[in-house]
Design an enzyme around this catalytic site. Structure first.
Site, PDB file in Angstrom:
ATOM      1  N   GLY A 211       4.524  -1.090   9.578  1.00 19.05           N
ATOM      2  CA  GLY A 211       4.325  -2.036  10.668  1.00 19.05           C
ATOM      3  C   GLY A 211       4.226  -3.456  10.150  1.00 19.05           C
ATOM      4  O   GLY A 211       4.327  -3.710   8.950  1.00 19.05           O
TER       5      GLY A 211
ATOM      6  N   HIS B 144      -8.752  -7.533  10.911  1.00 18.60           N
ATOM      7  CA  HIS B 144      -8.415  -8.548  11.911  1.00 18.60           C
ATOM      8  C   HIS B 144      -8.606  -8.039  13.350  1.00 18.60           C
ATOM      9  O   HIS B 144      -8.509  -8.823  14.291  1.00 18.60           O
ATOM     10  CB  HIS B 144      -7.023  -9.115  11.638  1.00 18.60           C
ATOM     11  CG  HIS B 144      -7.005  -9.793  10.302  1.00 18.60           C
ATOM     12  ND1 HIS B 144      -7.673 -10.974  10.073  1.00 18.60           N
ATOM     13  CD2 HIS B 144      -6.513  -9.386   9.103  1.00 18.60           C
ATOM     14  CE1 HIS B 144      -7.562 -11.295   8.780  1.00 18.60           C
ATOM     15  NE2 HIS B 144      -6.858 -10.345   8.172  1.00 18.60           N
TER      16      HIS B 144
ATOM     17  N   ASP C 288      10.421   4.351   5.406  1.00 20.84           N
ATOM     18  CA  ASP C 288      10.364   2.915   5.706  1.00 20.84           C
ATOM     19  C   ASP C 288      11.678   2.596   6.404  1.00 20.84           C
ATOM     20  O   ASP C 288      12.547   3.465   6.525  1.00 20.84           O
ATOM     21  CB  ASP C 288      10.174   2.077   4.422  1.00 20.84           C
ATOM     22  CG  ASP C 288       9.496   0.732   4.720  1.00 20.84           C
ATOM     23  OD1 ASP C 288      10.091  -0.066   5.480  1.00 20.84           O
ATOM     24  OD2 ASP C 288       8.384   0.480   4.224  1.00 20.84           O
TER      25      ASP C 288
ATOM     26  N   ASP D 149      13.356   3.221  11.594  1.00 21.27           N
ATOM     27  CA  ASP D 149      12.685   2.077  12.219  1.00 21.27           C
ATOM     28  C   ASP D 149      11.706   2.620  13.256  1.00 21.27           C
ATOM     29  O   ASP D 149      12.090   3.400  14.122  1.00 21.27           O
ATOM     30  CB  ASP D 149      13.719   1.145  12.873  1.00 21.27           C
ATOM     31  CG  ASP D 149      13.085  -0.191  13.245  1.00 21.27           C
ATOM     32  OD1 ASP D 149      11.962  -0.188  13.810  1.00 21.27           O
ATOM     33  OD2 ASP D 149      13.700  -1.227  12.973  1.00 21.27           O
TER      34      ASP D 149
ATOM     35  N   LEU E 232       0.831  -1.208   0.000  1.00 17.78           N
ATOM     36  CA  LEU E 232       0.000   0.000   0.000  1.00 17.78           C
ATOM     37  C   LEU E 232       0.862   1.254   0.000  1.00 17.78           C
ATOM     38  O   LEU E 232       0.491   2.274  -0.578  1.00 17.78           O
ATOM     39  CB  LEU E 232      -0.940   0.004   1.209  1.00 17.78           C
ATOM     40  CG  LEU E 232      -1.952  -1.146   1.241  1.00 17.78           C
ATOM     41  CD1 LEU E 232      -2.913  -0.986   2.421  1.00 17.78           C
ATOM     42  CD2 LEU E 232      -2.744  -1.199  -0.060  1.00 17.78           C
TER      43      LEU E 232
ATOM     44  N   SER F 189      -9.364  -5.884   2.546  1.00 20.54           N
ATOM     45  CA  SER F 189      -8.310  -6.487   1.718  1.00 20.54           C
ATOM     46  C   SER F 189      -8.072  -5.541   0.552  1.00 20.54           C
ATOM     47  O   SER F 189      -8.873  -5.500  -0.387  1.00 20.54           O
ATOM     48  CB  SER F 189      -8.775  -7.842   1.178  1.00 20.54           C
ATOM     49  OG  SER F 189      -9.261  -8.665   2.230  1.00 20.54           O
TER      50      SER F 189
ATOM     51  N   TYR G  80      -1.730 -10.102  15.817  1.00 16.84           N
ATOM     52  CA  TYR G  80      -1.752  -8.990  14.853  1.00 16.84           C
ATOM     53  C   TYR G  80      -3.037  -8.175  15.017  1.00 16.84           C
ATOM     54  O   TYR G  80      -2.995  -6.939  15.116  1.00 16.84           O
ATOM     55  CB  TYR G  80      -1.620  -9.565  13.442  1.00 16.84           C
ATOM     56  CG  TYR G  80      -1.931  -8.592  12.328  1.00 16.84           C
ATOM     57  CD1 TYR G  80      -1.119  -7.483  12.098  1.00 16.84           C
ATOM     58  CD2 TYR G  80      -3.038  -8.789  11.497  1.00 16.84           C
ATOM     59  CE1 TYR G  80      -1.401  -6.598  11.071  1.00 16.84           C
ATOM     60  CE2 TYR G  80      -3.322  -7.920  10.465  1.00 16.84           C
ATOM     61  CZ  TYR G  80      -2.502  -6.821  10.255  1.00 16.84           C
ATOM     62  OH  TYR G  80      -2.789  -5.939   9.238  1.00 16.84           O
TER      63      TYR G  80
END
Ligand code: NAI
Ligand code: 15L
Length: 266
Positions: free
Chosen positions: A72, A113, A33, A50, A14, A165, A136
């Site tokens: 993440g 989730h 990132d 990080d 993404l 999704s 998660y």
């Protein structure tokens, strides 16, 4: 228009998409990132960071008036991995936002989730309590809770998007209900940063799927109108694969196979 929009997790699926498509929202994109980000395009600043490094995250967030927090751990993993990226990382992000000279508005990439153990015959809205389907999922509930607390205590606005999704197209039959097209996600991000008052809503990140389980009426004020529908892919999916058996987690639970996954040990 935003002055500086930070995109974390910009090396991910993404993140790469957002890096390519969100330039119109801000004068500058700060792209981040923990890995190599390639060369900076016009209007981009690159920051390797990080999320587990508190001071580095403070420097990362400083000066940004918008954040799309995609960085993440994005699937089930051992606790140590989840904790570092999704608990410490989110805490560092909100502390950095609280201390920054400009208070950023945040889009937090939560996940279906967080509510994965609801069955597929249940209909959910923003008031449905969490029902995570693994470590998660628990970490995403934690992120939503951090967003809520930093809003109520410090006025930081966050859209917690329980992304279903988000892929170019649905990959299996469950995703006919959970799919969010990339175009609809970009439309949502635009609304999150353009709406005058955001607050701290929970949003189900899904397209206008005929087979949806989720009701976004509570966030109608955002003016987000998803335009795609997973149904357009049903015939092609049927031709490519069998639907899951009716007792399989993929056919019973909203979180699908994540519900059948055990705890990952380090
Ligand atoms: P991804 O796994 O492709 O990308 C995640 C990125 O975060 C990676 O580039 C990785 O290097 C970075 N990252 C991980 N740990 C980090 C750390 N400690 N410090 C800095 N960067 C770190 O995931 P994807 O699919 O792009 O998802 C983006 C976000 O959206 C994730 O937070 C994920 O949980 C969430 N999400 C995505 C869904 C989807 O359908 N793609 C569905 C639900 C939630
Ligand atoms: C997620 O939270 C994951 O990040 C993504 O890779 C998919 O597995 C998605 O959920 C899903 O449930 O389809």
């Amino acid at each position: 228009m935003l002055k500086k929009l930070l995109i974390t997790g910009a090396n991910g699926n993404l993140g790469r998409m957002c890096r390519a498509r969100l330039g119109h929202l801000a004068e500058t994109l700060r792209i981040s990132d923990r890995d190599d980000l390639g060369a900076a395009a016009a209007g981009e600043e690159l920051v390797i960071c990080d999320l587990a490094d508190r001071l580095a995250v403070e420097a990362l967030v400083e000066g940004c008036d918008g954040i799309v927090h995609l960085g993440g751990q994005s699937v089930e993993a051992p606790w140590e991995v989840i904790r570092s990226a999704n608990l410490d990382g989110v805490f560092h992000l909100y502390e950095a936002a609280r201390k920054a000279s400009v208070t950023p508005r945040i889009l937090f990439a939560s996940s279906n989730h967080a509510i994965g153990f609801y069955e597929q015959n249940e209909r959910l809205d923003a008031k449905s309590p969490p029902k995570p389907d693994g470590l998660y999922g628990v970490s995403k509930v934690f992120g939503e809770a951090m967003a809520s607390m930093y809003h109520d205590k410090f006025g930081i606005e966050t859209a917690s998007v329980r992304i279903g999704s988000c892929f170019p197209e649905p990959r299996d039959h469950r995703m006919l209900s959970t799919w969010m097209s990339e175009d609809d996600f970009v439309r949502l991000i635009e609304r999150v940063f353009l709406v005058p008052r955001l607050g701290c809503p929970i949003i189900y990140g899904a397209s206008d799927n005929g087979a949806s389980w989720w009701d976004n009426r509570d966030v109608a004020y955002l003016g987000w109108r998803p335009q795609d529908d997973g149904e357009a892919y049903r015939a092609a999916l049927d031709a490519r694969m069998e639907p899951p058996g009716r007792d399989e987690a993929a056919a019973v639970y909203q979180g699908g196979a994540f519900c059948a996954d055990g705890i990952h040990e380090a």
